[in-house]
Design a protein around this motif. Sequence first.
Motif, mmCIF file in Angstrom:
data_model
loop_
_atom_site.group_PDB
_atom_site.id
_atom_site.type_symbol
_atom_site.label_atom_id
_atom_site.label_comp_id
_atom_site.label_asym_id
_atom_site.label_seq_id
_atom_site.Cartn_x
_atom_site.Cartn_y
_atom_site.Cartn_z
ATOM 1 N N ALA A 151 0.939 -1.509 -0.146
ATOM 2 C CA ALA A 151 -0.571 -0.006 -0.302
ATOM 3 C C ALA A 151 1.017 1.499 -0.218
ATOM 4 O O ALA A 151 2.061 0.904 0.463
ATOM 5 N N ALA A 152 0.424 2.003 -0.398
ATOM 6 C CA ALA A 152 0.938 3.692 -1.139
ATOM 7 C C ALA A 152 0.595 4.897 -0.966
ATOM 8 O O ALA A 152 -0.309 4.940 -1.418
ATOM 9 N N THR A 153 0.792 5.959 -0.473
ATOM 10 C CA THR A 153 0.561 6.719 -0.821
ATOM 11 C C THR A 153 1.440 7.947 -1.384
ATOM 12 O O THR A 153 2.640 7.791 -1.872
ATOM 13 N N GLN A 154 0.827 9.071 -1.053
ATOM 14 C CA GLN A 154 2.030 10.290 -1.517
ATOM 15 C C GLN A 154 3.028 10.571 -0.847
ATOM 16 O O GLN A 154 3.218 10.684 0.258
ATOM 17 N N VAL A 155 4.084 10.894 -1.219
ATOM 18 C CA VAL A 155 5.043 11.884 -0.565
ATOM 19 C C VAL A 155 4.606 12.300 0.598
ATOM 20 O O VAL A 155 3.952 13.888 0.639
ATOM 21 N N GLY A 156 4.679 12.297 2.322
ATOM 22 C CA GLY A 156 4.192 12.598 3.315
ATOM 23 C C GLY A 156 3.434 13.887 3.641
ATOM 24 O O GLY A 156 2.344 14.122 3.370
ATOM 25 N N SER A 157 2.331 12.560 2.699
ATOM 26 C CA SER A 157 0.376 12.281 2.368
ATOM 27 C C SER A 157 0.087 11.528 2.607
ATOM 28 O O SER A 157 0.506 10.272 2.616
ATOM 29 N N SER A 158 -1.287 11.845 2.658
ATOM 30 C CA SER A 158 -2.556 10.727 2.960
ATOM 31 C C SER A 158 -3.075 10.607 1.606
ATOM 32 O O SER A 158 -3.746 9.740 1.621
ATOM 33 N N ASP A 159 -2.325 11.515 0.803
ATOM 34 C CA ASP A 159 -3.764 11.141 -0.391
ATOM 35 C C ASP A 159 -2.712 9.795 -1.020
ATOM 36 O O ASP A 159 -2.240 9.516 -1.284
ATOM 37 N N PRO A 160 -4.121 9.498 -1.966
ATOM 38 C CA PRO A 160 -3.267 7.809 -2.387
ATOM 39 C C PRO A 160 -2.920 8.487 -4.113
ATOM 40 O O PRO A 160 -2.618 9.693 -4.901
ATOM 41 N N LEU A 161 -1.520 7.683 -4.550
ATOM 42 C CA LEU A 161 -1.289 7.720 -6.285
ATOM 43 C C LEU A 161 -1.802 7.802 -6.365
ATOM 44 O O LEU A 161 -3.102 7.541 -6.764
ATOM 45 N N VAL A 162 -1.627 9.040 -7.802
ATOM 46 C CA VAL A 162 -2.380 9.519 -9.132
ATOM 47 C C VAL A 162 -1.188 9.348 -10.227
ATOM 48 O O VAL A 162 -0.081 9.492 -9.993
ATOM 49 N N TYR A 163 -2.435 8.897 -11.648
ATOM 50 C CA TYR A 163 -1.744 9.498 -12.562
ATOM 51 C C TYR A 163 -1.519 10.715 -13.079
ATOM 52 O O TYR A 163 -2.483 11.666 -12.333
ATOM 53 N N ALA A 164 -0.401 11.169 -13.488
ATOM 54 C CA ALA A 164 -0.551 12.561 -14.274
ATOM 55 C C ALA A 164 -1.844 12.865 -15.053
ATOM 56 O O ALA A 164 -1.904 12.153 -15.913
ATOM 57 N N PRO A 165 -1.839 14.337 -14.661
ATOM 58 C CA PRO A 165 -2.829 14.625 -16.022
ATOM 59 C C PRO A 165 -2.948 14.445 -16.744
ATOM 60 O O PRO A 165 -1.430 14.863 -17.637
ATOM 61 N N ASN A 166 -3.596 14.086 -18.198
ATOM 62 C CA ASN A 166 -3.092 14.163 -19.773
ATOM 63 C C ASN A 166 -4.421 14.325 -20.020
ATOM 64 O O ASN A 166 -5.798 14.017 -20.597
ATOM 65 N N TRP A 167 -5.072 16.006 -20.607
ATOM 66 C CA TRP A 167 -6.110 16.421 -21.165
ATOM 67 C C TRP A 167 -5.492 15.989 -22.694
ATOM 68 O O TRP A 167 -4.484 16.171 -23.266
ATOM 69 N N CYS A 168 -6.514 15.691 -23.557
ATOM 70 C CA CYS A 168 -6.682 15.599 -25.175
ATOM 71 C C CYS A 168 -6.776 17.073 -25.127
ATOM 72 O O CYS A 168 -8.413 17.507 -25.153
ATOM 73 N N ASP A 169 -6.284 17.719 -25.996
ATOM 74 C CA ASP A 169 -6.908 18.969 -27.416
ATOM 75 C C ASP A 169 -7.589 19.123 -27.546
ATOM 76 O O ASP A 169 -8.126 19.987 -28.444
ATOM 77 N N HIS A 170 -7.142 17.349 -28.419
ATOM 78 C CA HIS A 170 -8.237 17.823 -29.752
ATOM 79 C C HIS A 170 -10.340 16.961 -29.224
ATOM 80 O O HIS A 170 -11.032 17.816 -29.991
ATOM 81 N N CYS A 171 -9.761 16.534 -28.046
ATOM 82 C CA CYS A 171 -11.139 16.220 -28.024
ATOM 83 C C CYS A 171 -12.424 16.207 -27.169
ATOM 84 O O CYS A 171 -13.153 15.834 -26.117
ATOM 85 N N LYS A 172 -10.720 17.612 -25.743
ATOM 86 C CA LYS A 172 -11.076 18.021 -24.801
ATOM 87 C C LYS A 172 -11.734 18.060 -23.447
ATOM 88 O O LYS A 172 -13.059 17.518 -23.259
ATOM 89 N N HIS A 173 -11.254 16.597 -23.504
ATOM 90 C CA HIS A 173 -11.689 15.457 -21.859
ATOM 91 C C HIS A 173 -10.416 14.683 -21.656
ATOM 92 O O HIS A 173 -9.290 15.284 -22.428
ATOM 93 N N TRP A 174 -10.813 14.505 -20.428
ATOM 94 C CA TRP A 174 -9.382 13.812 -19.845
ATOM 95 C C TRP A 174 -9.152 12.297 -20.317
ATOM 96 O O TRP A 174 -10.598 12.011 -20.973
ATOM 97 N N LYS A 175 -8.139 12.080 -20.048
ATOM 98 C CA LYS A 175 -7.965 10.609 -20.534
ATOM 99 C C LYS A 175 -7.727 9.728 -19.488
ATOM 100 O O LYS A 175 -6.427 9.634 -18.975
ATOM 101 N N PRO A 176 -8.403 8.569 -20.109
ATOM 102 C CA PRO A 176 -7.873 7.611 -18.747
ATOM 103 C C PRO A 176 -6.250 7.372 -18.859
ATOM 104 O O PRO A 176 -5.823 7.367 -20.065
ATOM 105 N N PRO A 177 -5.632 6.190 -17.846
ATOM 106 C CA PRO A 177 -4.145 5.449 -18.111
ATOM 107 C C PRO A 177 -4.392 4.508 -19.615
ATOM 108 O O PRO A 177 -5.360 4.053 -19.234
ATOM 109 N N ARG A 178 -2.926 4.548 -20.306
ATOM 110 C CA ARG A 178 -3.444 3.576 -21.457
ATOM 111 C C ARG A 178 -4.168 4.182 -21.997
ATOM 112 O O ARG A 178 -4.248 3.304 -23.513
ATOM 113 N N SER A 179 -4.671 5.366 -21.875
ATOM 114 C CA SER A 179 -5.527 5.867 -23.471
ATOM 115 C C SER A 179 -4.763 6.813 -24.409
ATOM 116 O O SER A 179 -4.437 7.720 -23.844
#
Length: 411
Positions: A151-179
Amino acid sequence: MRQRGQACEASRPGAPHPQQAADDEDTKKSSVGGPPSSRPSGHVGRGEKLGEVCRRFLLSPHFKGLILCVVGVVPIFGMMMFLPQAFEKFGVVGLRQVPYYLVAAWLTIQFLYNFASAQFTDPGGCLHVKPTFEATGQFEMVFGNDPGTPAATQVGSSDPLVYAPNWCDHCKHWKPPRSHHCSFCRRCVLRMDHHCPFTGNCIGFRNHGHFILMYAFAFLGLLYSLVLCVCAIYSSTPDVTRKASYHALTKHRLLQGMTGFATSLVLKVFVRTSITIALQTIFTVVGLVAALSFGLPAVYMACTGQTMLESNFPMKEYVQIKPQVYCPLGPGFYHRGVQSNLRDILGPRWWMRLILPCRGGLLEPHVALAPRPSLAGANAVVSRVKQVEQEGVVQEVRSCEQLGINPGPEA
């Protein structure tokens, strides 16, 4: 030091409009018909119009149907024309032919069904997928419940690990991981593997299993055909007239080099057996070479839990281990064993798909929205979190642009 399943760069973003990740297909664009400044605004060049017409045709049902007919030549020709002549050479008559026909029919149906399904099944879109944290557009990284998973959280926090944001400039929405965004289909695709021009469709979350089974049954069918062709050739009696013509060609050394060697083999087949058996042999060999060339890498990557885009553009997806600190995910991060990897793309009733032409049940949504990392990958992320806690950031960059992270229009 970079390790398998992790890397060690950090970013403190400052650029207002970073570029799209380099592994996305929407970066592979070219300007056709001259630069925009060379023609009036709104003017569309003839080359662009032609390119758009070609694009629509290659995505159309007409093109897909044409390709389906082409790939169906070998199995259909084999069952209707080749098998009767092969049985005549073998001396197989009556009910003894039934098992051969049943095997050939099963392989043909399975191959054509999965090929057509890879063509016409929607690979899965991202338009209505909402991120775990909508304010930042980030999806939570879920390690799963496998034994030994840390189990892991972010450094010095209880927040969960998250993927870096990945915005699509063409479709104008967020992309899930591996998309990724496909510039040819002009849409974002869930767990995108690649765009396949042969099937005229993107290979993604919903049709990746059909794509792999298409190659699997192509291998089996072509090997079955090759064995029957070889047996039929050795059971045949050479034609005297064709044999004399072949010797005349070889006597004057008209067939030299690699091309001559290949032509000589083809002529030997035509000399020894009928035209139907010779054609089936040539079709089978050409098809087997093509299937092995394109299919083996595809099957290997599916077994190792990789997509083609991840293999060609590694270290392009990041996990946030601290605000503005990101670690790239290296090759093998999602490799959880061959059985688990194949089950992810074939579905819970994968065994049914090996026997019958069917879908095998609904695919598990987490495969596309919250992919589970391997135990080694999870441990690597946890060790990186601990390293950053103890040693701090190893390397800094000036902006997210250098990492290929797109934090969205409001960043």
